[in-house]
Scaffold this active site. Structure first.
Site, mmCIF file in Angstrom:
data_model
loop_
_atom_site.group_PDB
_atom_site.id
_atom_site.type_symbol
_atom_site.label_atom_id
_atom_site.label_comp_id
_atom_site.label_asym_id
_atom_site.label_seq_id
_atom_site.Cartn_x
_atom_site.Cartn_y
_atom_site.Cartn_z
ATOM 1 N N ASP A 188 17.374 0.503 -9.995
ATOM 2 C CA ASP A 188 16.503 2.008 -9.310
ATOM 3 C C ASP A 188 15.868 2.513 -10.601
ATOM 4 O OD1 ASP A 188 15.648 0.913 -6.779
ATOM 5 O OD2 ASP A 188 16.662 3.083 -5.873
ATOM 6 N N ASP A 206 25.222 3.797 3.684
ATOM 7 C CA ASP A 206 26.628 2.670 4.414
ATOM 8 C C ASP A 206 26.993 3.390 5.970
ATOM 9 O OD1 ASP A 206 27.880 5.027 2.858
ATOM 10 O OD2 ASP A 206 28.536 3.530 1.108
#
Length: 728
Positions: free
Chosen positions: A136, A440
């Site tokens: 990223d 998550d």
């Protein structure tokens, strides 16, 4: 003949004794609350404080009940890898492995590459493995490191196979010993070690200089992607297949096929929100679908290397089990760290969570998804609901022998653009969910609410090992992010009690809420570490006298709960001093990380701030590392969190000294007898003892890690302010 199961489920022992303990503590809590409710002072300055104590104790009682859901009947799973081998051989599902990194400064490329190599070296058919790295940061340094390991893997993977070494992270393996276990491997061991050290030095040298040598850039077409002057926050999508496992030429030095290796940097533009790690994971799901499309996806953080090369086969035992496998959406492994000090100075070992709480969640439907060390069904990540007639196609995947890499890369790039997800279900019904710092957990909850179960696998040899926080600042930052994210879930439509109602069992909802309620624990804790001490100094009792029978439940609950807490920690591998350090950090995190988590979450709910994500640094300077190894708490720089910690510590010290002084002076007149303030003195005294390292950092230490004088000065000012506040 009935086939043998591929895994067994076993109950933890000693549950009858624990349940007896829990019942007696519950009765003690009821008596304690009964005393509070029936002995409220009629008037005076103590009435409001008394009601505040009642509110705090009601909260602690409620939270204690919530935590019983994971302790009532924990289970453990045991996979039979030998049966898997006998039944399936190498006819195993293909697996796509995702690794996410975001910042080459906080997450050094050499650390990330050691993780990638450990995953490439799994004890698994290499033609069935595809390893993807999402960068990223869009850094040419990270791509260069990937290019380096694509060559080194040709030496490393055969070496791992030949000598069956563990762990298969070269950094961890070579750091563990200065010679091989097999004396016949000495020459090859030295040769591979030299190759690894030379490669690491080249990667680290490039990272230090911030650029890749020009003579290297001409050796792979992928380096041309950075010719346009891109930045970490503004660049086009990049997908490069560094090793094509379907190509017959992609072999190691022994002629064996290598796993597929792919670098991806999804498109970043300042005007588009990129949704942090969840966005990276969703881009990986799409990109991998046109390169390998394996039915199983595993993801791991860039600093969590594979420590057990058979953990992948262990996971397959759960998915391929004929009786239960069709219900299992994901297999979660614990998060273990290899850099914990002996006595766990910052309480970061997670041993009790790993050994007790996640096992307890497994009883009711499965552990939550913790974002790393997890094997998923691809279809469940893409939003599929469970049905009883569901049957997985384990042979699914890209089956063509060879395809044009350039065309595949271009197609994959189109799936990693900023605009691809517009007007789609990605981030909502498909992939990891957006809008939460702990994507998550909320994704795992949604999977459970779609009817799937999960499994917790805690192997004797840890499946994954990573790098834990080594400073107090890193610890506070990590727990602020975790508590803030989980609390935002609890306050949203995804609150386990609301979203999970009728979809998961009540104890499962309670288990999820343990972490969702971390943050609000800060408020009653802050009240409890301030008000009883202040009222001791003011001569206002808030607990029953020593001779009163009502003191019994207070003492029983406090003593028995702490004895069990110490036993639980010791049985999970902690030392007694480690447990004591964890109690200090329990308080520190609640009055800093969790308090800030509450404030920031409420600000976001009110629309006063936006969600952010800060990457936890994985490196510390030499002085910090030395103090960490010596188990000396690290402060160093001024911060508001340190002001809170120092203020609470100093306030309790002043109140204890002042309160005892008044008790001694007034003992002859029986105005302020010790028996009236016994529990307040004990509570205040325990807080003083637990804060001893804080006093040392404020007044005695001279190193760079001490509490800055400005923080000490500010805390003195706040204590003086608290002492002169009138109580009505």
């Amino acid at each position: 003949m009935e086939r043998q199961r591929l895994f067994a489920t076993e109950k933890h022992g000693g549950r009858a004794l624990y349940r007896l303990h829990a019942v007696t503590v519950f009765l003690g809590i009821c008596l304690l609350l009964g005393y509070r409710a029936t002995h409220v002072p009629a008037a005076g300055p103590g009435r409001a404080a008394w009601l505040g104590m009642l509110a705090a104790e009601l909260w602690f009682a409620f939270y204690w009940v919530i935590t019983q859901s994971v302790r009532w009947c924990p289970i453990r799973r045991r996979a039979f890898v030998d049966r898997l081998a006998a039944r399936f051989g190498d006819r195993l599902p293909c697996v796509d492995i995702f690794v996410c990194t975001a910042d080459p400064q906080s997450e050094p490329p050499s650390l990330v590459m050691a993780t990638v190599l450990s995953l490439m070296a799994y004890n698994y058919p290499p033609e069935k493995l595809s390893v993807y790295l999402s960068d990223d940061g869009g850094s040419i340094l990270t791509f260069y490191a990937m290019w380096e390991i694509s060559a080194f893997a040709k030496h490393w993977l055969p070496f791992c196979r030949r000598y069956n070494i563990e762990p298969r992270s070269p950094a961890a393996y070579f750091a563990a010993s200065d010679k091989p276990h097999d004396p016949h491997a000495l020459q090859e061991w030295s040769s591979v070690k030299d190759l690894y050290e030379e490669m690491t030095e080249r990667i680290d040298s490039a990272a230090r200089s911030g650029k890749v040598p020009e003579e290297i850039k001409v050796q792979h077409k992928g380096f041309s992607e950075w010719n346009t002057g891109i930045t970490s926050k503004d660049h086009h999508p990049i997908v490069q297949i560094l090793i094509d496992g379907k190509n017959s030429n992609a072999v190691d030095n022994e002629g064996n096929v290598l796993p597929t290796l792919v670098y991806m940097a999804r498109e970043k533009r300042p005007q588009y929100h990129h949704n942090f790690k969840a966005g990276a994971m969703n881009a990986l799901i799409r990109v991998s679908s046109v390169i390998s499309n394996s039915p199983i996806i595993m993801n791991v953080d860039c600093d969590m290397y594979s420590n057990n090369s058979d953990s992948i086969r262990d996971a397959m035992c759960f998915f391929l089990d004929e009786e239960m496998g069709h219900k299992i959406a994901f297999v979660q492994y614990p998060q273990n760290y290899n850099n914990m000090t002996k006595n766990n100075i910052y309480g970061n070992s997670l041993n009790v969570i790993n050994e007790v709480e996640l096992s307890g969640l497994d009883t009711w439907g499965g552990p939550l998804y913790i974002g790393t060390g997890c094997f998923h069904r691809r279809e469940t990540l893409c939003g599929r609901r469970f049905t009883k007639d569901y049957k997985e196609d384990w042979d699914r995947g890209i089956k063509t022998e060879h395809s044009c890499i350039e065309k595949t890369e271009e197609k994959a790039k189109s799936l990693a653009t900023c605009t691809y997800e517009h007007n789609t279900q990605w981030g909502d019904e498909m992939g990891l969910k957006y809008g939460c710092p702990v994507e998550d957990v909320i994704t795992g909850l949604a999977i459970h609410c779609r009817g799937w179960e999960s499994v917790y696998s805690n192997l004797p040899r840890a499946g994954f090992i990573g790098v834990g926080p080594t400073t107090l600042a890193q610890t506070i930052l990590q727990h602020k992010r975790w508590s803030e994210g989980n609390f935002s879930i609890f306050l949203s439509k995804f609150c386990p009690f609301l979203y999970g109602h009728g979809k998961t069992k009540l104890p499962h909802q309670m288990g999820y809420s343990i972490y969702g309620l971390w943050a609000p624990n800060s408020l009653p804790t802050l009240y409890y570490v301030v008000i009883p001490s202040l009222f001791l100094l003011k001569g206002i009792p808030l607990f029953p006298e020593v001779m009163s029978p009502w003191i019994t439940p207070f003492i029983y609950v406090s003593v028995v709960k702490n004895i069990y807490s110490a036993y639980e920690a010791l049985s999970c591998g902690e030392t007694l001093r480690g447990w004591w350090n964890a109690q200090r950090m329990w308080m520190v995190k609640r009055i800093t990380s969790y308090l800030y988590g509450v404030i920031d979450t409420i600000r976001k709910v009110l629309g006063l701030s936006n969600m952010g994500f800060v990457v936890s640094p994985k490196v510390s300077d030499e002085d910090e590392s030395k103090r960490y190894e010596q188990e000396i708490m690290e402060f160093g720089t001024p911060s508001s969190e340190y002001v809170i910690i120092a203020t609470i510590a100093l306030l309790n010290l002043v109140c204890l000294v002042g309160g005892l002084y008044q008790i001694i002076l007034a003992s002859g007149e029986n105005k302020m007898a010790l028996n009236v303030f016994f529990l307040q003195v004990i509570l205040c005294g325990v807080l003083v003892i637990i804060n001893v390292p804080i006093y040392e950092a404020m007044f005695l230490r001279k190193d760079r890690g001490r509490i800055p004088f400005s923080v000490t000065l500010a805390s003195i000012g706040f204590v003086m302010l608290a002492l002169f506040v009138p109580f009505f």
